[in-house]
Write a protein that holds these residues in place. Sequence first.
Motif: not given
Length: 357
Positions: A133-146, A174-178
């Motif tokens: 969960r923590a990884e998922r939401f950190n990544r989501a935050r990073e991408l929403l900033e992008l 982009l979440a799963a770094r395609p």
Amino acid sequence: MNSHVSVPDGTRAVVADTAQADDVVRLDNVKRHFGATPALDGVSLTVRKGEILGIIGRSGAGKSTLIRCLNGLERPESGSIFVEGRQITGLDERQLQPFRRRIGMIFQHFNLLSAKTVEENVALPLKIEGRPRAERFNRARELLELVGLSDKAKAYPSSLSGGQKQRVGIARALAARPALLLSDEATSALDPETTRSILALLKDINRKLGLTILLITHEMEVVRSIGDRVAVIDAGKIVEEGPVWSVFADPQTDITKSLLAGIRPQLPAHIASGLSPVPGGEAVLGVDLAGTAAQGTLLADLPVAFRLLHGGVDHVQDQAVARLYLAVPSGALDKVVPFLEARSARVEVLGYVSGNA
Ligand SMILES: Nc1ncnc2c1ncn2[C@@H]1O[C@H](COP(=O)(O)OP(=O)(O)OP(=O)(O)O)[C@@H](O)[C@H]1O
Ligand SMILES: [Mg+2]
């Protein structure tokens, strides 16, 4: 197929397709028929790492079938598809999964889950992968900033504008770094200004992250604004392919010309309707120029008096691309055409007018 090579002086050569080691996706003579309809009729195509490739075609050309073959929803009858160098044709559902994850997709109608918040939507591909969960939401935050939507993390899709929804769609893709972002008419439902901002975002992500993008569209403007290369598909075949500026400067096929019609200067209708095929009076020329030829003093140097009927200069991939319509005395054609062609212009004699058209 007509291939354009990247020579920014308006010249052109036909080249054979060559496979590169860093191809993200490669299709090799892929065929898929529906009854007598050749949806894909021997498509060979390469998406190179880091590029934005546009695939453009009219309705029924085979675009969706191509996408479905790429993500394994449709199986070609023959030919091969490679994702990052590994052949996916012949794989079963389970074996396809890791390859599907290498391709992130964005859609015309966004396809967001309305019962989930923006950040939950973005994190969804990682949840499916079973990431913590923590990884998922950190990544989501990073991408929403992008994508410029940090303040909407807790919002629901229904409260967003179309452009904001597509930004969420991009973040989720982009979440799963395609390895590849596949855009299926992703701006077709948006107004022109929002379209421009989404395309600018895609270009920005392409530059910042080196993300490879495949743009499927029926709109040349989309390809014009951010594409590096374009492939034109018609009746299941790639009929023309090359750097975007080059295809704009010198389209080889009628289908490409008609797809370009909305965004290239066209001979005004009242002149076009008065054209005669019989030589005499003035000849009406369509002249295509690119690169330095489009920026030079070509017209000033023309060896005869001429009338500039219509035209314009555009800039595609930082290359000047001009389309001009000239009327010249038809008796001077044998002087004018070689003069223009010697300066890398492509000249079409469209017909003749009696003068003062
Ligand atoms: N499942 C199917 N069964 C029968 N014919 C099909 C099927 N899928 C596609 N076709 C036909 O194959 C051709 C290509 O269709 P496709 O959907 O790939 O076109 P497209 O380029 O995506 O068009 P559009 O821009 O309208 O979405 C069309 O003639 C279509 O009618
Ligand atoms: Mg389609």
